[in-house]
Design a protein around this motif. Structure first.
Motif, PDB file in Angstrom:
ATOM      1  N   PRO A  74      -3.491   1.057   3.854  1.00 26.08           N
ATOM      2  CA  PRO A  74      -2.111   1.372   4.264  1.00 26.08           C
ATOM      3  C   PRO A  74      -1.252   0.142   4.527  1.00 26.08           C
ATOM      4  O   PRO A  74      -0.023   0.232   4.483  1.00 26.08           O
ATOM      5  N   SER A  75      -1.875  -0.997   4.805  1.00 29.23           N
ATOM      6  CA  SER A  75      -1.086  -2.183   5.145  1.00 29.23           C
ATOM      7  C   SER A  75      -0.532  -2.887   3.918  1.00 29.23           C
ATOM      8  O   SER A  75       0.237  -3.837   4.043  1.00 29.23           O
ATOM      9  N   THR A  76      -0.945  -2.456   2.733  1.00 27.30           N
ATOM     10  CA  THR A  76      -0.440  -3.079   1.514  1.00 27.30           C
ATOM     11  C   THR A  76       1.021  -2.703   1.299  1.00 27.30           C
ATOM     12  O   THR A  76       1.364  -1.529   1.199  1.00 27.30           O
ATOM     13  N   VAL A  77       1.882  -3.688   1.238  1.00 26.62           N
ATOM     14  CA  VAL A  77       3.313  -3.469   1.038  1.00 26.62           C
ATOM     15  C   VAL A  77       3.618  -3.534  -0.450  1.00 26.62           C
ATOM     16  O   VAL A  77       2.949  -4.228  -1.208  1.00 26.62           O
ATOM     17  N   SER A  78       4.610  -2.812  -0.870  1.00 30.58           N
ATOM     18  CA  SER A  78       5.001  -2.800  -2.273  1.00 30.58           C
ATOM     19  C   SER A  78       5.221  -4.219  -2.794  1.00 30.58           C
ATOM     20  O   SER A  78       5.708  -5.094  -2.094  1.00 30.58           O
ATOM     21  N   ARG A  79       4.815  -4.425  -4.047  1.00 27.45           N
ATOM     22  CA  ARG A  79       4.949  -5.757  -4.634  1.00 27.45           C
ATOM     23  C   ARG A  79       6.396  -6.224  -4.701  1.00 27.45           C
ATOM     24  O   ARG A  79       6.685  -7.406  -4.704  1.00 27.45           O
ATOM     25  N   SER A  80       7.317  -5.290  -4.771  1.00 31.01           N
ATOM     26  CA  SER A  80       8.728  -5.655  -4.893  1.00 31.01           C
ATOM     27  C   SER A  80       9.357  -5.964  -3.545  1.00 31.01           C
ATOM     28  O   SER A  80      10.545  -6.244  -3.473  1.00 31.01           O
ATOM     29  N   GLN A 104      14.510  -7.716   2.788  1.00 25.59           N
ATOM     30  CA  GLN A 104      14.628  -6.349   2.294  1.00 25.59           C
ATOM     31  C   GLN A 104      13.907  -5.400   3.247  1.00 25.59           C
ATOM     32  O   GLN A 104      13.222  -5.815   4.170  1.00 25.59           O
ATOM     33  N   ASN A 105      14.080  -4.107   2.984  1.00 32.67           N
ATOM     34  CA  ASN A 105      13.428  -3.085   3.782  1.00 32.67           C
ATOM     35  C   ASN A 105      12.504  -2.247   2.906  1.00 32.67           C
ATOM     36  O   ASN A 105      12.669  -2.181   1.682  1.00 32.67           O
ATOM     37  N   TYR A 106      11.522  -1.630   3.519  1.00 36.61           N
ATOM     38  CA  TYR A 106      10.661  -0.691   2.822  1.00 36.61           C
ATOM     39  C   TYR A 106      10.327   0.452   3.781  1.00 36.61           C
ATOM     40  O   TYR A 106      10.509   0.325   4.992  1.00 36.61           O
ATOM     41  N   PHE A 107       9.874   1.568   3.223  1.00 36.29           N
ATOM     42  CA  PHE A 107       9.525   2.727   4.037  1.00 36.29           C
ATOM     43  C   PHE A 107       8.015   2.726   4.274  1.00 36.29           C
ATOM     44  O   PHE A 107       7.235   2.863   3.333  1.00 36.29           O
ATOM     45  N   ASN A 108       7.637   2.545   5.514  1.00 37.69           N
ATOM     46  CA  ASN A 108       6.227   2.494   5.902  1.00 37.69           C
ATOM     47  C   ASN A 108       5.754   3.907   6.237  1.00 37.69           C
ATOM     48  O   ASN A 108       6.205   4.512   7.208  1.00 37.69           O
ATOM     49  N   SER A 109       4.842   4.445   5.434  1.00 34.50           N
ATOM     50  CA  SER A 109       4.405   5.823   5.589  1.00 34.50           C
ATOM     51  C   SER A 109       3.627   6.015   6.882  1.00 34.50           C
ATOM     52  O   SER A 109       2.861   5.144   7.313  1.00 34.50           O
ATOM     53  N   THR A 110       3.828   7.167   7.493  1.00 31.88           N
ATOM     54  CA  THR A 110       3.051   7.548   8.669  1.00 31.88           C
ATOM     55  C   THR A 110       1.771   8.277   8.265  1.00 31.88           C
ATOM     56  O   THR A 110       0.989   8.683   9.124  1.00 31.88           O
TER      57      THR A 110
END
Length: 924
Positions: free
Chosen positions: A509-515, A520-526
């Motif tokens: 789950p800790s892997t963030v999108s490559r982009s 920038q912001n990203y949506f971190n899933s619950t």
């Protein structure tokens, strides 16, 4: 009316514009195999010919124009309203002159080479193009496993993400009309069942909705999924699931998030009580749709009659095709009633206000049955003076048209008979306001279904009035407060026994999108996502919804460089595109250097510039090592080679080796090509490969640490490669591991699965090892699943070698004790808990690089010792003394004398009885 003539006599169309009073003939230059009419323009049609050509007509078949040649059968589609810009756009799958397949779009009457578009740039698999609603699907040919892509709302194609180890053998798109995709996937370990997956809105990320859905083979040999989407109520589906060699029927009210069995009727047709207690006994339904469009099939629902389901089924512990009956529900599957003891076809009249039933076509009949109270009471009517084999019934659409058309035959030799029935006289009048009642949709008393309290208006049972044009089904819909059952597990998560969504063993789950880049912001899933089209509000919505977060600033990691087409060869002078990817790190502040290996290099300070790829032209032939370097981190090495295909290569190498000790490395190639394969070995950081014609080499590593070995095999114009990491140490400890048998049920025997399982085991063991010690788990290929655990010492120059060896021994003792007490376990998936065992009776010997005694002298010494001991034992044996060994000592020592000392130890240890303890063996 359009009529096609028999092509054995002539190829023509007969067209009538006056309801068949007169026809005009139009000759064709091709034989029509199939026709596809436009969904809104009634004069537009596509015709597919016997020689794989596609033609278009814009005047109802009077004139035809060639669209494209070499088109795949049934893989051509008209434009989708509201999605494609041009209404006359045609999507199709066509073959290129060299035998490949492409996805092409063009306008029906303007499909010249200059006007054709290629929405997907590469080749696709044959018969894989599907154009449906907002989505377009394709499959890309690969030598390893199937890869699927989707385009949402005509955007760029993105690879579909199924759970990592679904490994599909076959995939079918079931539905796309609910703002998401239902897909049926037959996985690597399935034969007659499919798993049902549900996507997010964009059709990219799929999660499991139900396992082992039964299939039924149709008349034409096609596999049909036992899944039924109930009309009139969104999110409601019925499926037949194979479970413990039984098939049971389940129902869901929230798109597969939760399933339950069907409660059987409480009484039979005669009013006798039925003692059917869940979960041991329930109602099971046959879910086959009819291949004859004029028969109802085994289950029927209608949008205009929400909550009414009529189906063929049985009551018992499992689905059966014996002793079946007909059942109906008026409240969307909460309660059921039996209506017939025999199978019938059932049709809805007057928007579901009445039902008409006719016996199956295998039995001739002259009667039909009609009900006005949703199947509680039936009245019989005669529609023919002679019993008729009913081949089909056409119920005319429209509020003002109350006509049913029966067609069939009196005998197997007679011609077809058509009987029209005007059922308007069955109704006494138009329905008034007092003829209606309200009905609340619910799921076993739960009023919130798909996040709403829905109230429907239905005609009171038994009232013989006809519904009006302005009849409205839904009276009101009120949003509910969000609760846990409104959310399903997100991609990469599975629902555990306590009901919570936890990460799958392969998902990080800790892997963030490559982009994702700093700023920038990203949506971190619950771990949860709301069921698509669920209308709940507030409540737990904020807690379960993915949170917007800033991209972290991390050190670069996971750098890789590949070619855009996935190939490692190119022709001289061609423009080749390299793709650079970074798994983690702040790409805006990471300097990327790409060395093409021919003296040319480029640098980038913003990785996002390279999303379209970096193009390069090689001006000379040769073998070039292409490397990418991120700041402070060396990334993945790839080699480009400018030159009987090979399909697969696997590098076989030990996971841990001793420094300064020669080791063998082997490349396995499939299929085997003796004397036709060239091997290129990249060892360490050498800029030049070692080239051999043999698939094995010997090599000595002189430095401790992790070393990368890459092998490339070249055969003809194809090059494949495989890479392995090898740990080099002065000494280490190892233990053999085995697992509880349930692990083998989920072992697809591929490298990625073995790596992920090894990572999970290492994580479970990490708490038992000494601080600083490294654990490496290598899961072996094949079944039953086995593994080897390596304990590697931390490199601390301030400590002596002897002390580090002692610490490693202590760590081994702790781990073995934990394994022997069954304390090491992990959950592979919900309900599959795996225990890890130690398969050795003793700790594995400590391996180091110290000089060995002379082997010949040692062998001679051991031979003398064992020979003397053998004489002693035989003497004792003759006097009635025996050791607790099986087989007897004489045969045991004979096997030793015919082999080597070292083989003796390894062949003996698995057969040692419990009474012979390890110290006895060491004394021996």
């Amino acid at each position: 009316i359009m009529v096609l003539t028999d092509p054995e006599f002539e190829s023509s169309l007969l067209i009538s514009s006056d309801e068949g009073a007169s026809f005009q003939k139009y000759r064709l230059t091709f034989y029509v195999v199939s026709l596809l009419f436009h969904h809104t323009e009634e004069d537009w049609a596509l015709a597919y010919s016997h020689d794989q050509k596609l033609y278009s007509s814009m005047d109802f078949g009077r004139k035809w124009q060639l669209v494209h040649e070499h088109v795949t059968p049934n893989r051509f589609y008209w434009s989708v309203s509201g999605r494609d810009k041009e209404p006359d756009l045609v999507h199709m799958e066509a073959h290129t002159p060299d035998g490949n397949v492409q996805y092409i779009t063009c306008r029906a009457q303007m499909c010249t080479e200059a006007n054709r578009n290629h929405p997907f740039p590469g080749y696709i698999d044959i018969s894989s193009l599907v154009v449906q609603d907002d989505y377009i699907f394709i499959q890309v040919p690969t030598s390893v496993r199937a890869t699927y892509y989707v385009s949402y709302k005509r955007e760029s194609f993105i690879q579909i993400k199924l759970p990592k180890y679904s490994l599909p053998k076959d995939l079918h798109i079931v539905s796309t009309d609910g703002k998401q995709v239902f897909a049926a996937v037959q996985e690597w370990n399935q034969n007659d069942t499919y798993n049902l997956y549900l996507s997010d809105t964009r059709g990219i990320y799929f999660t499991l909705a139900m396992e082992n859905v039964k299939t039924t083979r149709g008349i034409g040999g096609n596999q049909m999924l036992d899944l039924y989407e109930v009309a009139g109520i969104k999110g409601m589906l019925i499926a037949n699931k194979r479970q413990d060699n039984q098939v049971k029927t389940y129902i869901t009210y929230n798109k597969g998030r939760d399933w339950r069995l069907l409660q059987a009727p409480s009484t039979d047709l005669d009013g006798n009580d039925i003692h059917c207690i869940l979960p041991f006994c329930s109602l099971h339904l046959q879910l086959q749709t009819s291949e004859n469009p004029y028969l109802s099939g085994t289950i029927s629902t209608k949008n205009s009659a929400p909550g009414i389901i009529v189906a063929t089924g049985n009551i018992g512990s499992e689905l059966s095709y014996n002793n079946v009956g007909m059942f109906v529900t008026s409240d969307a599957g909460n309660s059921w009633r039996q209506i017939f003891e025999e199978e019938h076809n059932v049709w809805f009249l007057d928007k579901g206000g009445a039902l008409v039933a006719v016996k199956q076509p295998s039995v001739p009949t002259k009667n039909l049955w009609v009900t006005f109270d949703e199947g509680r009471q039936w009245t019989q009517h005669s529609f023919s003076s002679v019993p008729l084999f009913v081949d089909g019934v056409l119920v005319e659409a429209g509020a003002e048209n109350q006509i049913m058309t029966f067609f069939g035959h009196f005998s197997h030799r007679s011609e077809w008979q058509l009987i029209k029935i005007d059922y308007k006289s069955l109704f006494s009048r138009r329905c008034l306001e007092e003829d209606y009642q309200t009905w609340h949709l619910h799921n076993q008393g739960e009023p919130c279904v798909m996040g709403q309290k829905q109230i429907y208006m239905k005609r009171r049972p038994g009232n013989h009035c006809m519904l009006g044009k302005d009849y409205s089904r839904i009276l009101s819909a009120e949003s509910c407060i969000c609760r846990a059952h409104d959310f399903e597990c997100d991609y990469g998560y599975e629902r555990r026994g306590e009901g919570n969504c936890r990460p799958s063993f392969w998902f990080n789950p800790s892997t963030v999108s490559r982009s994702c880049s700093q700023g920038q912001n990203y949506f971190n899933s619950t771990g949860y996502r709301k069921v698509v089209l669920n209308n709940c509000t507030k409540g737990v919505k904020e807690m379960y919804t993915a949170r917007k977060q800033q991209c972290p600033n991390r050190a670069p990691r996971g750098l890789s460089v590949t070619t855009k087409d996935g190939k490692l060869t190119t022709k001289l002078g061609n423009n080749i595109t390299f793709l650079v990817n970074l798994e983690e790190g702040d790409s805006l502040r990471t300097n990327i250097q790409l060395d093409f290996g021919d003296g040319t290099a480029v640098s980038y300070s913003n990785l996002s510039w390279t999303e379209e790829g970096i193009k390069h032209i090689y001006k000379s032939a040769g073998i070039f090592r292409v490397t990418a370097l991120a700041e402070n981190t060396l990334g993945y090495d790839s080699t480009l080679h400018v030159t009987c295909p090979v399909e697969h290569v696997q590098l076989l190498a030990p996971f841990v080796v001793i420094r300064n000790k020669e080791v063998n490395i082997t490349a396995m190639v499939l299929p085997t090509h003796p004397r036709t394969v060239t091997y290129f070995w990249w060892l360490g950081n050498s800029s030049e490969p070692m080239i051999t014609l043999d698939g094995s080499i010997s090599y000595t590593f002189t430095n401790e640490g992790m070393h990368t070995v890459t092998v490339q095999v070249s055969a003809g114009s194809v090059i494949l490669q495989d890479t392995k990491s090898i740990a080099v140490k002065e000494f280490f400890k190892s233990l053999l591991l085995s697992f509880s048998p349930n692990l083998d049920e989920f072992n697809p025997d591929i490298p990625e699965w073995r790596q992920d399982v090894g990572r999970v085991i290492r994580k479970r063991l990490n708490g038992t090892a000494a601080p600083g010690d490294q654990l490496l788990v290598a899961v072996f290929p094949g079944v039953p699943t086995a593994a080897e655990l390596f304990l590697l010492p931390h490199k601390n120059q301030s400590e002596g070698k002897k002390r580090r060896e002692e610490e490693l021994e202590q760590a081994s003792d702790v781990i073995v004790n934990a394994l022997n007490q069954n304390l090491v376990e992990f959950e592979l998936k919900p309900g599959a808990r795996v225990i890890v065992y130690n398969t050795q009776l003793t700790l594995a010997p400590l391996v180091d690089s110290s000089p060995r005694h002379n082997s010949s002298a040692m062998l001679m010494l051991l031979s003398v010792v064992f020979l003397g001991l053998a004489v002693f034992l035989i003497y004792k044996f003759k006097r009635g003394f025996s050791l607790p060994l099986h087989p007897p000592p004489s045969s045991l020592f004979m096997s030793f004398l015919s082999g080597s000392v070292f083989c003796f130890f390894f062949s003996l240890s698995p057969y040692l009885p419990s009474s012979l303890t390890p110290p006895s063996l060491s004394v021996l």
